[in-house]
Design a protein around this motif. Sequence first.
Motif, PDB file in Angstrom:
ATOM      1  N   ASN A 108      32.105  31.298  -4.328  1.00  0.00           N
ATOM      2  CA  ASN A 108      31.860  30.594  -3.065  1.00  0.00           C
ATOM      3  C   ASN A 108      32.902  31.015  -2.027  1.00  0.00           C
ATOM      4  O   ASN A 108      34.031  31.375  -2.377  1.00  0.00           O
ATOM      5  N   PHE A 109      32.557  30.934  -0.748  1.00  0.00           N
ATOM      6  CA  PHE A 109      33.512  31.344   0.283  1.00  0.00           C
ATOM      7  C   PHE A 109      34.709  30.382   0.272  1.00  0.00           C
ATOM      8  O   PHE A 109      34.534  29.166   0.223  1.00  0.00           O
ATOM      9  N   PRO A 110      35.945  30.912   0.309  1.00  0.00           N
ATOM     10  CA  PRO A 110      37.132  30.065   0.158  1.00  0.00           C
ATOM     11  C   PRO A 110      37.172  28.838   1.071  1.00  0.00           C
ATOM     12  O   PRO A 110      37.559  27.750   0.626  1.00  0.00           O
ATOM     13  N   THR A 111      36.754  28.956   2.330  1.00  0.00           N
ATOM     14  CA  THR A 111      36.859  27.790   3.219  1.00  0.00           C
ATOM     15  C   THR A 111      36.076  26.604   2.655  1.00  0.00           C
ATOM     16  O   THR A 111      36.507  25.449   2.729  1.00  0.00           O
ATOM     17  N   VAL A 112      34.925  26.890   2.040  1.00  0.00           N
ATOM     18  CA  VAL A 112      34.085  25.844   1.460  1.00  0.00           C
ATOM     19  C   VAL A 112      34.773  25.275   0.215  1.00  0.00           C
ATOM     20  O   VAL A 112      34.838  24.052   0.017  1.00  0.00           O
ATOM     21  N   CYS A 146      26.411  25.717  -2.111  1.00  0.00           N
ATOM     22  CA  CYS A 146      26.367  27.083  -2.660  1.00  0.00           C
ATOM     23  C   CYS A 146      25.887  28.065  -1.587  1.00  0.00           C
ATOM     24  O   CYS A 146      25.381  27.662  -0.546  1.00  0.00           O
ATOM     25  N   GLN A 147      26.053  29.343  -1.878  1.00  0.00           N
ATOM     26  CA  GLN A 147      25.659  30.371  -0.906  1.00  0.00           C
ATOM     27  C   GLN A 147      24.254  30.902  -1.200  1.00  0.00           C
ATOM     28  O   GLN A 147      23.864  31.015  -2.368  1.00  0.00           O
ATOM     29  N   HIS A 148      23.551  31.296  -0.171  1.00  0.00           N
ATOM     30  CA  HIS A 148      22.260  31.967  -0.338  1.00  0.00           C
ATOM     31  C   HIS A 148      22.490  33.402  -0.784  1.00  0.00           C
ATOM     32  O   HIS A 148      21.877  33.882  -1.734  1.00  0.00           O
TER      33      HIS A 148
HETATM   34  C1  LIG Z   1      29.393  32.721   3.163  1.00  0.00           C
HETATM   35  C2  LIG Z   1      30.419  32.360   4.195  1.00  0.00           C
HETATM   36  N1  LIG Z   1      30.659  31.069   4.488  1.00  0.00           N
HETATM   37  C3  LIG Z   1      31.554  30.703   5.416  1.00  0.00           C
HETATM   38  C4  LIG Z   1      32.277  31.654   6.115  1.00  0.00           C
HETATM   39  C5  LIG Z   1      33.270  31.226   7.154  1.00  0.00           C
HETATM   40  O1  LIG Z   1      33.307  29.861   7.420  1.00  0.00           O
HETATM   41  P1  LIG Z   1      33.805  29.289   8.821  1.00  0.00           P
HETATM   42  O2  LIG Z   1      32.637  29.375   9.758  1.00  0.00           O
HETATM   43  O3  LIG Z   1      34.215  27.896   8.548  1.00  0.00           O
HETATM   44  O4  LIG Z   1      34.944  30.146   9.291  1.00  0.00           O
HETATM   45  C6  LIG Z   1      32.045  33.021   5.842  1.00  0.00           C
HETATM   46  C7  LIG Z   1      32.745  34.115   6.533  1.00  0.00           C
HETATM   47  O5  LIG Z   1      33.460  34.078   7.479  1.00  0.00           O
HETATM   48  C8  LIG Z   1      31.109  33.373   4.861  1.00  0.00           C
HETATM   49  O6  LIG Z   1      30.855  34.656   4.562  1.00  0.00           O
END
Ligand SMILES: Cc1ncc(COP(=O)(O)O)c(C=O)c1O
Length: 383
Positions: A108-112, A146-148
């Motif tokens: 998963n993207f770290p911010t999430v 989750c991511q698509h």
């Molecule tokens: C799958 C995904 N989610 C989230 C982000 C970024 O999140 P935010 O919009 O909070 O910076 C990215 C990339 O920047 C991403 O690839």
Amino acid sequence: MRLPAHRDRFPILADCVSLINHSLAAMPATAEERLADYARAWKTRGIRAWAEGWWDLPQTVGDQVGRIIGAPPGSVVMHQNVTVAEAVVLSCFDLQPPRNRIVYEEGNFPTVRYLYQAARGAEVVVVPEGEPLQDAIDERTLLVPCQHVLFKTSEIQDVEAVVRRAHEVGALVVLDCYQSAGSVPVDVRELDVDFAVGGSVKWLCGGPGAGWLYVRPELVERLEPTLVGWQAHARPFAFEGELEYAPGVARFLTGTPNVPALYAATAGYDVIEEVGVERTREHSIRLTELLTELFTEAGFDVTSPSDSARRGGTVTVRTPAFEGVHAELAERGIVCDFRPETGLRLGPHFYNSEDEIRYAADQIAEIVTTGAFERHLGSAARF
Ligand SMILES: Cc1ncc(COP(=O)(O)O)c(C=O)c1O
């Protein structure tokens, strides 16, 4: 019409080979005009601009995103980024046992990941790479963010299986479409997700500051976000002291919107709507298949899926010393990036041509064969 015919609408493409659409897509020239429109409205209309459209932008622009992701009008609102959009979702729930589990994939993207890790009372379950997410979902699961399309490997996830399992046990799915919307067809109604989020810097060509949140219409009036502000009030201009949620998706808003970012973003969405995501996907499959073939022929390890049906818009490849290869490519006017575990990432969009793909693959092979990467070793790149 050949898709690369749209190239002249993106000025940066005259100067470089831009294969970094999974990170920051090219700016449409019209974005500059939209920003000038914004400045003109501010300069000449002043305070009246709020009533003439600015206040409603999070919803009017949200409706345009909705058209791209299969969401009905009135089900999408704009936020600054994915993090804020997911924080609003999370704020709708009490994290109390027995239903306080948050289940997501390791990639998963770290911010999430950070957002849910920091949530008080959440029990986070991280599903190791390669294991089906749906197997970890049970009656204790509250949310599945989750991511698509996985950001590191560009693998398309089996969202239908995740949603089916989540709904079977009363859990809700928050689908991050940042790496799909604008490149891989997304239909949030067909996927039956409860929430979807994304941003605009990547495939949507809309620039920073324009994140979006879709909420399944059947859920909207049942939820009360605690991360809330005056745009979410039933009568914001009555300046009442007590919160009364607005009817509809406006209740998922916060405070003053990011007006310039929303002006700029519509330039990207306009082109995406005009070109069409289905056509973009066909073109993308042709180019990513070609890249995969060329890298395999050159003897490199392709880490994105080889099956086009499972691959999003990006090809990832491990060459020797890929950090140095990346730096040398940048000097040669070929813009891509890399991630430590997966290697170089090259993500062509509808405006990239087959010639650019062949040129980039040739240059990579040449840089590796001649050792031209060596002088860059040890210098760090941040993006
Ligand atoms: C799958 C995904 N989610 C989230 C982000 C970024 O999140 P935010 O919009 O909070 O910076 C990215 C990339 O920047 C991403 O690839």
